[in-house]
Design a protein around this motif. Structure first.
Motif, PDB file in Angstrom:
ATOM      1  N   LYS A   1      -4.763   6.459  -2.330  1.00 22.42           N
ATOM      2  CA  LYS A   1      -4.259   5.173  -1.844  1.00 22.42           C
ATOM      3  C   LYS A   1      -4.179   4.169  -2.990  1.00 22.42           C
ATOM      4  O   LYS A   1      -5.154   4.006  -3.742  1.00 22.42           O
TER       5      LYS A   1
ATOM      6  N   ALA B   1      -2.357   0.191  -4.332  1.00 17.95           N
ATOM      7  CA  ALA B   1      -1.773  -1.072  -3.848  1.00 17.95           C
ATOM      8  C   ALA B   1      -1.684  -2.078  -4.978  1.00 17.95           C
ATOM      9  O   ALA B   1      -2.146  -1.831  -6.096  1.00 17.95           O
TER      10      ALA B   1
ATOM     11  N   GLU C   1       0.838  -1.227   0.000  1.00 12.58           N
ATOM     12  CA  GLU C   1       0.000   0.000   0.000  1.00 12.58           C
ATOM     13  C   GLU C   1       0.853   1.250   0.000  1.00 12.58           C
ATOM     14  O   GLU C   1       1.857   1.311   0.705  1.00 12.58           O
TER      15      GLU C   1
END
Ligand code: S3P
Length: 424
Positions: free
Chosen positions: A284, A286, A277
């Motif tokens: 965000k 990931a 992440e």
């Protein structure tokens, strides 16, 4: 172009998903408001985002490609009155966000769109913009719309809909309005506008489902766009439903206002792992690992709906392979997307052999059903229906033929190459 899809043995490999469509639209439009130069890395090449790019050029921006993945938007001479109609193509996001930008300018403009976009409701933005003093000429709240630009006044707007397009439209109008503009929605919709405003220095405050913005100037800062979770969703579901599959999807945006599908996969017992992440331009991001799983049905309703609104067609495909009943409720706005996604999903998945019922605000899917295929699918000019059908085709007993598959280019022109590269 028709697309033939054959049953797959398994899906295996590592892929990187192209840039997020919602964030790319915003990166292009917000760059146009900076009066400076912005480098955007990893932008979406889908037709919808190219409609936005063309419009900001018509409004005075200059673009320069550094390479395939990087572009510079120079807004030194923007925004200025366009001398042609502004064509939003198939893109609701382009139309509704541009309406917010254009209403507060000191010039006039006219937005048009394709046949499908010209049937979609614009009242949701025309009404609140008019409350801010905007002058918009329309016929029955549909495109084409003519915008007579003028200085706007801030409002406090309680939206009956949870919609990021409406929210972003009003916040963009608020950037250029006297006072503090406040938008409240029943459930929180995707917050890419809020995050990018913050990143570009706008005076914005968020408290739960309420956002306020003061008249502000956006700063020219470089933007990187993460991969699109709505595009990744097709690959996520493929890995979960095609036996013996395992994939790693790199660089996917997992903003919690977009990532409802991850929660759904978890509650359906799907094997999913979120790793590495990080933050990419305030978003965000990931990598996601998935494996073929024994799924179970679940109920999807209420505040999660805006967080997975674009993923419902592919979630419906996944639900056909889950043991028991999956209920999707509170999703009536799906009927106002590129196609009526409730009735289209019901109709096309039924052809494949799914056991599925339509309700006014959603779907009920009974699983697990073996999909037999051996038929033709109409994508109804809807990119997400086309790609959902393709993934369903990977588990159908007999080949399927998806008509007018070129509609995938709206959001994901790389789809066919990418899925073929990991299908065995
Ligand atoms: C979008 C918001 C959603 C979504 C659309 C893109 C955006 O629409 O369906 O594909 O970029 O803001 P609504 O906010 O109108 O539900």
């Amino acid at each position: 172009m028709n697309k033939l899809v054959k049953k797959a043995k398994y899906i295996k490999g590592e892929i990187e998903i192209p840039a997020d469509k919602s964030i790319t639209h915003r990166a292009f439009m917000f760059s146009a408001l900076t009066k400076g130069k912005v480098k955007i890395s990893n932008f979406s090449k889908g037709k919808d985002c190219l409609s936005t790019l063309k419009i900001i050029e018509q409004l005075g921006c200059e673009k320069k490609y550094i390479n395939e993945k990087e572009i510079i938007i120079d807004a030194a001479n923007a925004l200025k009155e366009p001398n042609t109609l502004l064509d939003c193509g198939n893109s609701g996001t382009t139309t509704r966000l541009m309406a917010g930008i254009l209403s507060g300018q000191n010039f006039n403009s006219k937005l048009i769109g394709d046949i499908s976009l010209s049937k979609r409701p614009m009242k949701r933005v025309i009404e609140p913009l008019s409350m801010m003093g905007a002058e918009i000429i329309h016929n029955d709240f549909k495109l084409p719309i003519e915008i007579k630009g003028k200085k706007l006044n801030a409002i406090e707007y309680n939206s009956p809909l949870s919609s990021a397009q409406v929210k972003s439209c009003i916040l963009l109008a608020g950037l250029n309005a006297n006072g503090v503009t406040t938008f409240t929605e029943p459930y929180k919709s995707r917050n890419h506008t809020e995050l990018m405003f913050e990143y570009m220095g706008a005076d914005i405050k968020t408290q739960g489902n309420r956002v306020s913005v003061k008249e502000s100037q956006l700063m020219p800062v470089d933007i990187s766009v993460c991969g699109d979770i709505s595009s990744a969703a097709f690959f996520m579901v493929a890995a979960l439903i095609v036996p013996n599959s395992e994939i790693l999807i790199k660089n996917v945006g997992i903003n919690e206002t977009r990532a409802g599908i991850i929660d759904v996969i978890k509650s359906m017992n799907g094997e999913i792992e979120i790793i590495n992440e990080r933050l990419v331009s305030n978003e965000k991001t990931a990598d996601i690992k998935l494996r073929y799983s024994k799924l179970k049905g679940c109920t999807i309703q209420g505040e999660i709906i805006p967080k997975l609104i674009d993923e419902i067609p592919i979630i419906a495909v996944m639900a056909t392979q889950a043991e028991g009943k999956t209920v999707i409720k509170d999703a009536q706005d799906l009927r106002n997307k590129e196609a009526d996604r409730i009735s289209t999903v019901k109709k096309e998945l039924t052809k494949l052999g799914a056991h599925i019922e339509e309700t006014p605000d959603g779907l009920i899917i009974y699983g697990k059903t073996e999909l037999k295929g051996g038929c033709e699918i109409e994508c109804c000019h809807d990119h997400r229906i086309a790609m959902s059908a393709y993934i369903a085709g990977l588990i159908c007993k007999e080949d399927i033929l998806i008509k007018e598959f070129e509609w995938v280019d709206i959001s994901f022109p790389e789809f066919s190459n990418l899925i073929t590269s990991i299908t065995y």
